[in-house]
Design an enzyme around this catalytic site. Structure first.
Site, PDB file in Angstrom:
ATOM      1  N   HIS A  92       0.861  -1.173   0.000  1.00 48.61           N
ATOM      2  CA  HIS A  92       0.000   0.000   0.000  1.00 48.61           C
ATOM      3  C   HIS A  92       0.905   1.232   0.000  1.00 48.61           C
ATOM      4  O   HIS A  92       1.957   1.259   0.652  1.00 48.61           O
ATOM      5  CB  HIS A  92      -0.929   0.013   1.214  1.00 48.61           C
ATOM      6  N   ASP A 111       1.138   4.172   1.294  1.00 50.86           N
ATOM      7  CA  ASP A 111       1.627   4.890   2.466  1.00 50.86           C
ATOM      8  C   ASP A 111       2.707   4.123   3.213  1.00 50.86           C
ATOM      9  O   ASP A 111       3.189   4.584   4.253  1.00 50.86           O
ATOM     10  CB  ASP A 111       0.468   5.256   3.414  1.00 50.86           C
ATOM     11  N   HIS A 112       3.109   2.977   2.657  1.00 51.67           N
ATOM     12  CA  HIS A 112       4.176   2.195   3.282  1.00 51.67           C
ATOM     13  C   HIS A 112       5.385   1.980   2.377  1.00 51.67           C
ATOM     14  O   HIS A 112       6.411   1.505   2.853  1.00 51.67           O
ATOM     15  CB  HIS A 112       3.632   0.836   3.744  1.00 51.67           C
ATOM     16  N   ASP A 162       0.164  -3.090   8.778  1.00 53.12           N
ATOM     17  CA  ASP A 162      -1.206  -2.859   9.206  1.00 53.12           C
ATOM     18  C   ASP A 162      -1.880  -4.215   9.464  1.00 53.12           C
ATOM     19  O   ASP A 162      -1.596  -5.183   8.774  1.00 53.12           O
ATOM     20  CB  ASP A 162      -1.972  -2.148   8.111  1.00 53.12           C
ATOM     21  N   HIS A 171       0.084   4.734  13.239  1.00 54.87           N
ATOM     22  CA  HIS A 171      -0.775   4.558  12.069  1.00 54.87           C
ATOM     23  C   HIS A 171      -2.170   5.134  12.313  1.00 54.87           C
ATOM     24  O   HIS A 171      -3.188   4.547  11.964  1.00 54.87           O
ATOM     25  CB  HIS A 171      -0.874   3.083  11.669  1.00 54.87           C
TER      26      HIS A 171
END
Length: 301
Positions: free
Chosen positions: A62, A64-65, A210, A268
Site C-alpha cells: 500500500h 503509504d508504506h 497494518d 498509524h
C-alpha cells in the site's frame, strides 16, 4: 535499542504528518522499516546517515508504506553508494521498483538485492551473528507482514576481580566469555559461573502494521521488549476495522497484554482525529506501558 519514528500516520501525507516509516537501531545495525513518502527528508531531519542503511523491510504494497522507496533508492545512487542494499518485501516489490528505475533510466551503480516474501507463515529473512529478523504474518486487505527483530544473546561478562585470583592466561578470556570452564595447570577446574556474570538480556522489537485484531500472532511476539502496533481508529470508529483491515487502540493494547510485552508504541493513526493523546488514554484502560508514536519521536530501551 533505539526506535526513531519518521512517520506514523495512515493514508496520505500532510504538511505536518508523514505516512509510515521508522528506523530501528539494534546491536550496531540500522534497519529501515517501511518507506512512505517523505522518508528521505525525515532521515535527514533526524540526522540518520544514509550510508548505514543496508537493509529495508517493507510490510506491504500500500502506497503509504512504500511510495518513498524508489526515491530513496535513486538518492543512494546520486550519493555514489557502493554498499549493497537489501530490500525485503512482498512479491511484486521488485517489479514495482525496477520498472520505475528502467523508465527513468536510473539504474543503480550499487548492488540492489530484492528478497520477495510470499509465505503465510513466519520465516527468518535475515540473520547474522548479532541479530535475527523474522516475519510476523498480519491480517490486512492485501498480503502483509510485520517484522520481529531479536538480538542474539551476547557474551558473558568477565569478573576480573575473580579472574585475577588465578593464574589464567589472557588467551583464554575469549573462551571464558563464551561460557567455558577453565582448567588450571595443576588440574583444578574453575567453573565458568565463578568467573563470569550473565550477559545483558537480549532486546527485541516487533513491528505490526497494518492489521486487524488477530491473536494468532501473539506467540510470535510473546515477551518482546517493545511492540509497535497500529491503532488506526478509536473505539468510536471500531465498526470500520473489519472493512479496512485495521485495529483500534484498545485492540492494540489487548494484543500487548496477552503477549506480555514490556512496552507498547501506538501509531498509524487515521488523520480524521485531531488529538492523538486520545489513543493513549483508550489503550491504557487495558495496558499500562503505552507510548504515543509521533513523527520525529525517539524511543530508547
Amino acid at each position: 535499542m533505539k526506535v526513531t519514528i519518521l512517520g506514523c500516520y495512515s493514508a496520505t501525507p500532510r504538511t505536518f504528518t508523514n505516512p509510515t516509516s521508522q528506523v530501528l537501531e539494534i546491536n550496531n545495525h540500522i534497519f529501515l522499516i517501511d518507506c512512505g513518502e517523505g522518508t528521505q527528508v525525515e532521515l535527514r531531519r533526524n540526522k540518520i546517515r544514509f550510508s548505514r542503511i543496508n537493509h529495508i523491510f517493507i510490510s506491504h504494497l500500500h502506497g503509504d508504506h512504500f511510495y518513498g522507496l524508489v526515491g530513496l533508492v535513486s538518492t543512494f545512487r546520486m550519493l555514489n553508494r557502493e554498499n549493497p542494499l537489501h530490500i525485503y518485501g512482498p512479491e511484486g516489490i521488485k517489479e514495482a521498483i525496477t520498472l520505475q528505475l528502467k523508465l527513468s533510466n536510473s539504474w543503480t551503480d550499487y548492488p540492489l538485492h530484492f528478497h520477495e516474501l510470499t509465505s503465510e507463515d513466519s520465516q527468518v529473512v535475515f540473520e547474522d551473528d548479532k541479530v535475527i529478523v523474522s516475519t510476523i504474518p498480519l491480517q490486512h486487505r492485501i498480503y502483509c507482514n510485520g517484522f520481529l527483530f531479536q538480538e542474539k544473546l551476547g557474551d558473558r561478562k568477565l569478573l576480573m576481580s575473580k579472574v585475577l585470583n588465578y593464574d589464567i592466561d589472557k588467551v583464554y578470556y575469549k573462551s571464558i566469555k563464551k561460557g567455558k570452564d577453565v582448567i588450571l595447570d595443576d588440574g583444578r577446574i574453575i567453573p565458568n559461573s565463578e568467573l563470569t556474570d550473565d550477559p545483558a538480556p537480549a532486546k527485541s522489537y516487533a513491528f505490526c502494521s497494518d492489521t486487524k485484531y488477530d491473536e494468532e500472532k501473539i506467540p510470535l511476539i510473546q515477551d518482546v521488549t517493545t511492540l509497535y502496533h497500529e491503532s488506526t481508529f478509536l473505539e468510536s470508529h471500531k465498526y470500520l476495522c473489519d472493512k479496512t483491515g485495521h485495529s483500534t487502540a484498545i485492540e492494540a493494547a489487548k494484543i500487548a497484554k496477552k503477549a506480555n510485552v514490556k512496552n507498547l508504541i501506538l501509531g498509524h493513526y487515521s488523520t480524521r482525529y485531531g488529538n492523538i493523546e486520545l489513543f493513549k488514554e483508550e489503550a491504557q484502560t487495558v495496558f499500562e506501558n503505552v507510548e504515543i508514536g509521533d513523527d520525529g519521536k525517539v524511543f530508547k530501551y
